[in-house]
Each structure stands twice: as C-alpha cells, then as structure tokens.
Design an enzyme around this catalytic site. Structure first.
Site, PDB file in Angstrom:
ATOM      1  N   CYS A  43       0.820  -1.213   0.000  1.00 45.78           N
ATOM      2  CA  CYS A  43       0.000   0.000   0.000  1.00 45.78           C
ATOM      3  C   CYS A  43       0.858   1.270   0.000  1.00 45.78           C
ATOM      4  CB  CYS A  43      -0.995  -0.029   1.169  1.00 45.78           C
ATOM      5  SG  CYS A  43      -2.357   1.141   0.956  1.00 45.78           S
ATOM      6  N   HIS A  63      -4.023  -5.031   0.891  1.00 45.82           N
ATOM      7  CA  HIS A  63      -3.504  -5.386   2.223  1.00 45.82           C
ATOM      8  C   HIS A  63      -3.634  -6.888   2.469  1.00 45.82           C
ATOM      9  CE1 HIS A  63      -2.568  -1.516   4.182  1.00 45.82           C
ATOM     10  NE2 HIS A  63      -3.448  -1.022   3.330  1.00 45.82           N
ATOM     11  N   GLU A 120      -2.095  -8.743   4.501  1.00 43.87           N
ATOM     12  CA  GLU A 120      -1.991  -9.119   5.925  1.00 43.87           C
ATOM     13  C   GLU A 120      -3.367  -9.201   6.585  1.00 43.87           C
ATOM     14  OE1 GLU A 120      -1.463  -6.109   4.823  1.00 43.87           O
ATOM     15  OE2 GLU A 120      -2.534  -4.756   6.179  1.00 43.87           O
TER      16      GLU A 120
END
Ligand code: MN
Length: 260
Positions: free
Chosen positions: A121, A218, A220
């Site tokens: 990002c 993202h 994660e």
C-alpha cells in the site's frame, strides 16, 4: 545450549517491518509512540519469519538493513507530496516526513545490499516515488478502492500478468483483493513493471531482479481466509531465507521462483 528439536543450520529469517508513530496521551503526557498493525507481524511470523519492528530511532538505516534478511514496507498515511514536487490537495492525510525519510533510507539500503522488499500500500507508493514516479493524490472514484466491508473480504479483483513473479507466487488467475487506498500510481517509477491492475489502475509492480514487489492491497488482513494471500508472505519469507544463504554477489533471482 541447543535443544534436540532444533535443526543445527536453522537461523531465524529476520524480517524488518516498518512502523508509524503517533502522539498518544501517556502517564508522562502526550508522547510519540509506535503504531503498527499487529496483522503485519503475525502474518510474517505465521509464514516462518522473525518479525522485527523498525522505527526511526536515529540508528543508521544501513546498519539496520545489514541485520535483516527481508524488509516489509507497511501501509499508513500519505507520503508528503512535496517529495514528488506537488502541493498537497485537501484530501491528503497522515503525512509524517520523519517516517518518509526513514523508509526511503531503508529502501535504498535494502536495494544496495540485495535485501528483498515487500512493499504494501503506502510502501508501494513509496517505492514508486523513490524511482521518480508520481502519485494521484486523490482518486476521484476512490469509494471503489476504500471498502466498508470487513477487511478480510475482497473489494475488487486484479488481473495478474501470468509471466510475472507475482503470478508464480499466487497463481495467474484473477485475484480477489481488499482495497483501502485513496491514492494510486500516476507516473510509474523507473525500472518497475506493472504486474496486476484493476481496470487499468496499477495494483502491483515488481523489479526485473525480483527483489522488490509492491502491492496496493492489504494481504496481511486476508491471510487467514485466503490461501493465495498467505502464499505471498510464505514466498517472501522463503526467498529472504534463501538469500541469506547465498553470497551477496550471487545472481539475484525472483523470490517467487523459490516458491515454485
Ligand atoms: Mn484497489
């Protein structure tokens, strides 16, 4: 003293993870404190890496990188548009020039030392600007790219270049990704190749030597529900580990190649 269950040649794969800072009210008054979403470090740990949070402490970024096998540039507030020669528009938020400068220095040291970089990002945007690229400071139809559904759910798909290192890691099929960005790549930085896009908007790039992969979403937030997103962290940690066992002058190979 080692325990019988430890492999003798097993060293931790040290993955630096960048942090933000924020002013917080503490018993000592308002003080700068470290801000890091735990999902980054948990994803790295789950993939077998040893996550090491990095903060601008005054330590030499070159020495920090020398102590690492891989670097994750995390998400966060916007880069200072002055860095790419523009005045900030009203929607720019969370500018932290100390963090910007620290992460540019870490990135330069990682490139100089051949340490693999996963740029997420804001991290992707930072890599782009470090190579003379620019950003769209505010995407007009950004609602599409700032979801209100849970963060592990996809918001849109990206089309992946089947000939890319990214495809070797997560597969060449269209990938469902989440989306939390109001900025995007405008001019692409030098030496970067777009390897995933959403309707023409770049969502991932990589360098020819495979050492840097940038992604606009993202992963994660998605690793527990989406194996292809977890595969990204697994491949990155494995590549960082193998790099550690090679001489610094050896031919750099894409970290995706370590996954196939
Ligand atoms: Mn998006």
């Amino acid at each position: 003293m080692s325990t019988p269950t430890l492999e003798l040649d097993r060293r931790p794969v040290r993955i630096g993870v960048t942090c933000g800072t924020q002013l917080q009210t503490t018993p000592f008054g308002e003080q700068p404190t470290v801000s890091l979403n735990m999902r980054y470090v948990r994803a790295v740990a789950r993939a077998g890496g040893l996550p090491l949070p990095l903060v601008p402490s005054g330590a030499d970024p070159v020495e920090l990188i020398a102590a690492l096998d891989g670097l994750v540039l995390t998400g966060g507030g916007d880069l200072d548009p002055a860095i790419y020669g523009e005045e900030a528009v009203d929607q720019v938020y969370g500018v932290d020039r100390e963090r910007d400068d620290f992460e540019f220095a870490l990135l330069a040291a990682a490139e100089a030392q051949g340490v693999p970089v996963l740029a997420i990002c804001r991290g992707l945007q930072l890599v782009n600007v470090s190579r003379a690229g620019t950003l769209i400071q505010h995407v007009d139809d950004h609602e599409l790219h700032w979801q209100t559904t849970p963060s592990h759910e996809g918001a849109h798909t990206v089309a992946i270049d089947p000939a890319s290192a990214l495809a070797a890691m997560v597969g060449p099929e269209d990938l469902l990704v989440n989306s939390y960005h109001h900025q995007a790549i405008d001019t692409l930085g030098d030496g970067l190749r777009v390897v995933a896009d959403a309707g023409g908007l770049p969502e991932a790039f990589e360098t020819a030597d495979g050492l840097i992969t940038g992604i606009q979403w993202h992963p994660e937030q998605m690793v527990e529900h989406h194996p292809r997103q977890f595969a990204l962290f697994e491949a990155f940690v494995r590549f960082a580990q193998q790099r550690d066992r090679q001489s610094p002058t050896s031919d750099p190979t894409s970290w995706s190649n370590s996954h196939v």
